[in-house]
Scaffold this motif. Structure first.
Motif, PDB file in Angstrom:
ATOM      1  N   ILE A 168      -1.540 -10.374   6.425  1.00 14.51           N
ATOM      2  CA  ILE A 168      -1.970  -8.983   6.280  1.00 14.51           C
ATOM      3  C   ILE A 168      -1.266  -8.182   7.372  1.00 14.51           C
ATOM      4  CG2 ILE A 168      -3.902  -7.361   6.474  1.00 14.51           C
ATOM      5  CD1 ILE A 168      -5.724  -9.632   5.431  1.00 14.51           C
ATOM      6  N   VAL A 169      -0.605  -7.097   6.964  1.00 16.07           N
ATOM      7  CA  VAL A 169       0.033  -6.191   7.910  1.00 16.07           C
ATOM      8  C   VAL A 169      -0.882  -4.972   8.025  1.00 16.07           C
ATOM      9  CG1 VAL A 169       2.052  -4.769   8.416  1.00 16.07           C
ATOM     10  CG2 VAL A 169       2.337  -6.990   7.256  1.00 16.07           C
ATOM     11  N   ALA A 170      -1.398  -4.715   9.232  1.00 17.60           N
ATOM     12  CA  ALA A 170      -2.315  -3.597   9.456  1.00 17.60           C
ATOM     13  C   ALA A 170      -1.608  -2.266   9.191  1.00 17.60           C
ATOM     14  CB  ALA A 170      -2.841  -3.641  10.888  1.00 17.60           C
ATOM     15  N   ALA A 171      -2.369  -1.283   8.767  1.00 18.44           N
ATOM     16  CA  ALA A 171      -1.831   0.048   8.471  1.00 18.44           C
ATOM     17  C   ALA A 171      -1.090   0.610   9.677  1.00 18.44           C
ATOM     18  CB  ALA A 171      -2.967   0.986   8.072  1.00 18.44           C
ATOM     19  N   GLY A 172       0.027   1.267   9.418  1.00 19.74           N
ATOM     20  CA  GLY A 172       0.788   1.935  10.464  1.00 19.74           C
ATOM     21  C   GLY A 172       1.624   1.015  11.332  1.00 19.74           C
ATOM     22  N   SER A 173       1.751  -0.228  10.966  1.00 21.18           N
ATOM     23  CA  SER A 173       2.504  -1.185  11.780  1.00 21.18           C
ATOM     24  C   SER A 173       4.006  -1.025  11.589  1.00 21.18           C
ATOM     25  CB  SER A 173       2.119  -2.618  11.402  1.00 21.18           C
ATOM     26  OG  SER A 173       0.753  -2.838  11.678  1.00 21.18           O
ATOM     27  N   VAL A 174       4.748  -1.414  12.606  1.00 19.78           N
ATOM     28  CA  VAL A 174       6.205  -1.478  12.522  1.00 19.78           C
ATOM     29  C   VAL A 174       6.587  -2.930  12.760  1.00 19.78           C
ATOM     30  CG1 VAL A 174       8.402  -0.663  13.437  1.00 19.78           C
ATOM     31  CG2 VAL A 174       6.441   0.898  13.343  1.00 19.78           C
ATOM     32  N   VAL A 175       7.015  -3.598  11.690  1.00 16.32           N
ATOM     33  CA  VAL A 175       7.314  -5.031  11.761  1.00 16.32           C
ATOM     34  C   VAL A 175       8.807  -5.185  12.049  1.00 16.32           C
ATOM     35  CG1 VAL A 175       7.152  -7.257  10.589  1.00 16.32           C
ATOM     36  CG2 VAL A 175       5.461  -5.464  10.115  1.00 16.32           C
TER      37      VAL A 175
ATOM     38  N   SER B 255       0.813  -1.204   0.000  1.00 21.06           N
ATOM     39  CA  SER B 255       0.000   0.000   0.000  1.00 21.06           C
ATOM     40  C   SER B 255       0.857   1.269   0.000  1.00 21.06           C
ATOM     41  CB  SER B 255      -0.931  -0.031   1.212  1.00 21.06           C
ATOM     42  OG  SER B 255      -1.914   0.967   1.105  1.00 21.06           O
ATOM     43  N   VAL B 256       0.196   2.389   0.139  1.00 18.22           N
ATOM     44  CA  VAL B 256       0.816   3.705   0.067  1.00 18.22           C
ATOM     45  C   VAL B 256       1.724   3.961   1.273  1.00 18.22           C
ATOM     46  CG1 VAL B 256       0.299   6.186   0.008  1.00 18.22           C
ATOM     47  CG2 VAL B 256      -1.181   4.570  -1.208  1.00 18.22           C
ATOM     48  N   ASP B 257       2.856   4.603   1.027  1.00 16.37           N
ATOM     49  CA  ASP B 257       3.772   5.092   2.064  1.00 16.37           C
ATOM     50  C   ASP B 257       4.377   3.987   2.922  1.00 16.37           C
ATOM     51  OD1 ASP B 257       5.159   7.226   3.215  1.00 16.37           O
ATOM     52  OD2 ASP B 257       3.704   7.428   4.837  1.00 16.37           O
ATOM     53  N   VAL B 258       4.565   2.794   2.355  1.00 13.94           N
ATOM     54  CA  VAL B 258       5.224   1.698   3.070  1.00 13.94           C
ATOM     55  C   VAL B 258       6.735   1.897   2.950  1.00 13.94           C
ATOM     56  CG1 VAL B 258       5.652  -0.798   3.066  1.00 13.94           C
ATOM     57  CG2 VAL B 258       3.325   0.086   2.755  1.00 13.94           C
ATOM     58  N   LYS B 259       7.446   1.672   4.043  1.00 12.20           N
ATOM     59  CA  LYS B 259       8.905   1.804   4.058  1.00 12.20           C
ATOM     60  C   LYS B 259       9.535   0.444   4.308  1.00 12.20           C
ATOM     61  CE  LYS B 259       8.713   6.345   4.017  1.00 12.20           C
ATOM     62  NZ  LYS B 259       8.133   6.807   2.800  1.00 12.20           N
TER      63      LYS B 259
ATOM     64  N   ASN C  26       0.709 -13.665  -1.643  1.00  9.88           N
ATOM     65  CA  ASN C  26      -0.662 -13.350  -1.229  1.00  9.88           C
ATOM     66  C   ASN C  26      -0.715 -12.568   0.088  1.00  9.88           C
ATOM     67  OD1 ASN C  26      -3.403 -13.525  -2.020  1.00  9.88           O
ATOM     68  ND2 ASN C  26      -3.756 -15.024  -0.406  1.00  9.88           N
ATOM     69  N   CYS C  27       0.183 -11.602   0.216  1.00  6.95           N
ATOM     70  CA  CYS C  27       0.226 -10.758   1.415  1.00  6.95           C
ATOM     71  C   CYS C  27      -0.314  -9.370   1.092  1.00  6.95           C
ATOM     72  CB  CYS C  27       1.660 -10.628   1.928  1.00  6.95           C
ATOM     73  SG  CYS C  27       2.332 -12.156   2.597  1.00  6.95           S
ATOM     74  N   PHE C  28      -0.643  -8.635   2.130  1.00  8.41           N
ATOM     75  CA  PHE C  28      -1.063  -7.229   2.007  1.00  8.41           C
ATOM     76  C   PHE C  28      -0.313  -6.442   3.062  1.00  8.41           C
ATOM     77  CE2 PHE C  28      -3.506  -3.520   3.080  1.00  8.41           C
ATOM     78  CZ  PHE C  28      -3.884  -3.021   1.841  1.00  8.41           C
ATOM     79  N   ILE C  29       0.417  -5.416   2.626  1.00 10.86           N
ATOM     80  CA  ILE C  29       1.159  -4.552   3.546  1.00 10.86           C
ATOM     81  C   ILE C  29       0.404  -3.228   3.599  1.00 10.86           C
ATOM     82  CG2 ILE C  29       3.387  -3.542   4.145  1.00 10.86           C
ATOM     83  CD1 ILE C  29       3.432  -6.638   3.804  1.00 10.86           C
ATOM     84  N   GLY C  30      -0.182  -2.916   4.747  1.00  7.93           N
ATOM     85  CA  GLY C  30      -1.043  -1.752   4.911  1.00  7.93           C
ATOM     86  C   GLY C  30      -0.298  -0.426   4.877  1.00  7.93           C
ATOM     87  N   GLU C  31      -1.062   0.617   4.618  1.00  6.23           N
ATOM     88  CA  GLU C  31      -0.546   1.972   4.464  1.00  6.23           C
ATOM     89  C   GLU C  31       0.324   2.408   5.646  1.00  6.23           C
ATOM     90  OE1 GLU C  31      -2.312   6.484   3.834  1.00  6.23           O
ATOM     91  OE2 GLU C  31      -3.565   4.752   3.367  1.00  6.23           O
ATOM     92  N   SER C  32       1.420   3.079   5.319  1.00  9.23           N
ATOM     93  CA  SER C  32       2.355   3.674   6.292  1.00  9.23           C
ATOM     94  C   SER C  32       3.003   2.657   7.230  1.00  9.23           C
ATOM     95  CB  SER C  32       1.660   4.764   7.111  1.00  9.23           C
ATOM     96  OG  SER C  32       1.221   5.794   6.265  1.00  9.23           O
ATOM     97  N   SER C  33       3.100   1.424   6.792  1.00 10.72           N
ATOM     98  CA  SER C  33       3.796   0.416   7.596  1.00 10.72           C
ATOM     99  C   SER C  33       5.296   0.518   7.349  1.00 10.72           C
ATOM    100  CB  SER C  33       3.323  -0.989   7.228  1.00 10.72           C
ATOM    101  OG  SER C  33       1.983  -1.164   7.625  1.00 10.72           O
ATOM    102  N   VAL C  34       6.059  -0.001   8.313  1.00  9.00           N
ATOM    103  CA  VAL C  34       7.515  -0.055   8.208  1.00  9.00           C
ATOM    104  C   VAL C  34       7.923  -1.513   8.404  1.00  9.00           C
ATOM    105  CG1 VAL C  34       9.716   0.697   9.207  1.00  9.00           C
ATOM    106  CG2 VAL C  34       7.759   2.281   9.151  1.00  9.00           C
ATOM    107  N   ILE C  35       8.685  -2.033   7.449  1.00  5.09           N
ATOM    108  CA  ILE C  35       9.202  -3.395   7.543  1.00  5.09           C
ATOM    109  C   ILE C  35      10.712  -3.276   7.741  1.00  5.09           C
ATOM    110  CG2 ILE C  35       9.304  -5.679   6.470  1.00  5.09           C
ATOM    111  CD1 ILE C  35       6.418  -4.617   6.757  1.00  5.09           C
ATOM    112  N   MET C  36      11.195  -3.801   8.859  1.00  5.12           N
ATOM    113  CA  MET C  36      12.604  -3.660   9.219  1.00  5.12           C
ATOM    114  C   MET C  36      13.477  -4.736   8.581  1.00  5.12           C
ATOM    115  SD  MET C  36      12.724  -0.926  11.005  1.00  5.12           S
ATOM    116  CE  MET C  36      14.373  -1.032  11.690  1.00  5.12           C
TER     117      MET C  36
END
Length: 185
Positions: free
Chosen positions: A113-120, A62-66, A93-103
Motif C-alpha cells: 500500500i502506497v500512502a496518499a501523497g507519497s513520492v516513491v 487512486s485519483v491523481d497518481v503520476k 494486490n497493491c494500492f497506490i494512494g491519491e496524489s502519489s508519484v511513482i518515479m
C-alpha cells in the motif's frame, strides 16, 4: 488530446454503469500499459512512455497518481545526454494512494500500500508493507494497519448509500486524527 480522450471514455464508462472500468482499461491497454486482471485505475495515468508501465492484478491506482517514466533534467548536468528512462513495475494486490508519484525505475513487490501523497523514489521488494512519505519509506505492516483500522471498517456492499450517509452523519465508525501532542499513549 489523450487527456481529453481519457475524460470522454470516463464519461462513457459512467454512462454504461461499468463497475469494472472495461472502457477505461481498454484505453490504458491500447496506450501500451500492461495491466493484470481485476485492476482498477481512477487516475489519468497517460504518459509519453506507457509501454514502460506494468501494473499487476487486483491493484488499485487512486485519483491523481503520476507515473514518471523519464527525466530530462540530466541534460542540465550532462550536456551530451537528453533523458533518463526507467520501467515502473507495480506488483499484484497493491494500492497506490491519491496524489502519489511513482518515479522511473521503481518496482513494488506484491501486497504493498502506497500512502496518499507519497513520492516513491526507490524500489520496495518486501511484501505486506505500507510505504509513505517524501521520499517514501516503510511505515507499517499490513497486520498492524489491519489491527488499528478494524474498528472503523465498513462493508458498503451490505448497506444502502442512504444508510451510509446517515451513519456517517451520526459519527459512526469515523476516524479522528488527534494532534501528536494530544495523544495519550
Amino acid at each position: 488530446m489523450k487527456t481529453l480522450l481519457y475524460y470522454i471514455l470516463k464519461i462513457i464508462s459512467k454512462l454504461k454503469r461499468e463497475k469494472n472500468q472495461e472502457t477505461l482499461l481498454r484505453f490504458f491497454r491500447k496506450e501500451g500499459i500492461s495491466l493484470g486482471e481485476d485492476t482498477r485505475i481512477y487516475s489519468n495515468t497517460v504518459t509519453s512512455e506507457p509501454h514502460l508501465i506494468q501494473i499487476g492484478s487486483n491493484t488499485t491506482v487512486s485519483v491523481d497518481v503520476k507515473f514518471v517514466t523519464h527525466d530530462n533534467s540530466i541534460s542540465k548536468v550532462l550536456p551530451d545526454a537528453s533523458d533518463l528512462f526507467g520501467r515502473i513495475r507495480i506488483g499484484d494486490n497493491c494500492f497506490i494512494g491519491e496524489s502519489s508519484v511513482i518515479m522511473y525505475g521503481v518496482t513494488l513487490a506484491d501486497n504493498i500500500i502506497v500512502a496518499a501523497g507519497s513520492v516513491v523514489t526507490r524500489s520496495f521488494d518486501e511484501s505486506n508493507v505500507i510505504i509513505g512519505g517524501n521520499p517514501a519509506r516503510r511505515i507499517s505492516t499490513w497486520e498492524s494497519f489491519a489491527e488499528k483500522s478494524r474498528p472503523y471498517t465498513w462493508n458498503l456492499r451490505k448497506i444502502s448509500r442512504e444508510e451510509e450517509v446517515r451513519l456517517q452523519n451520526e459519527g459512526v465508525k469515523l476516524i479522528e486524527r488527534v494532534a501528536k501532542n494530544e495523544r495519550t499513549e
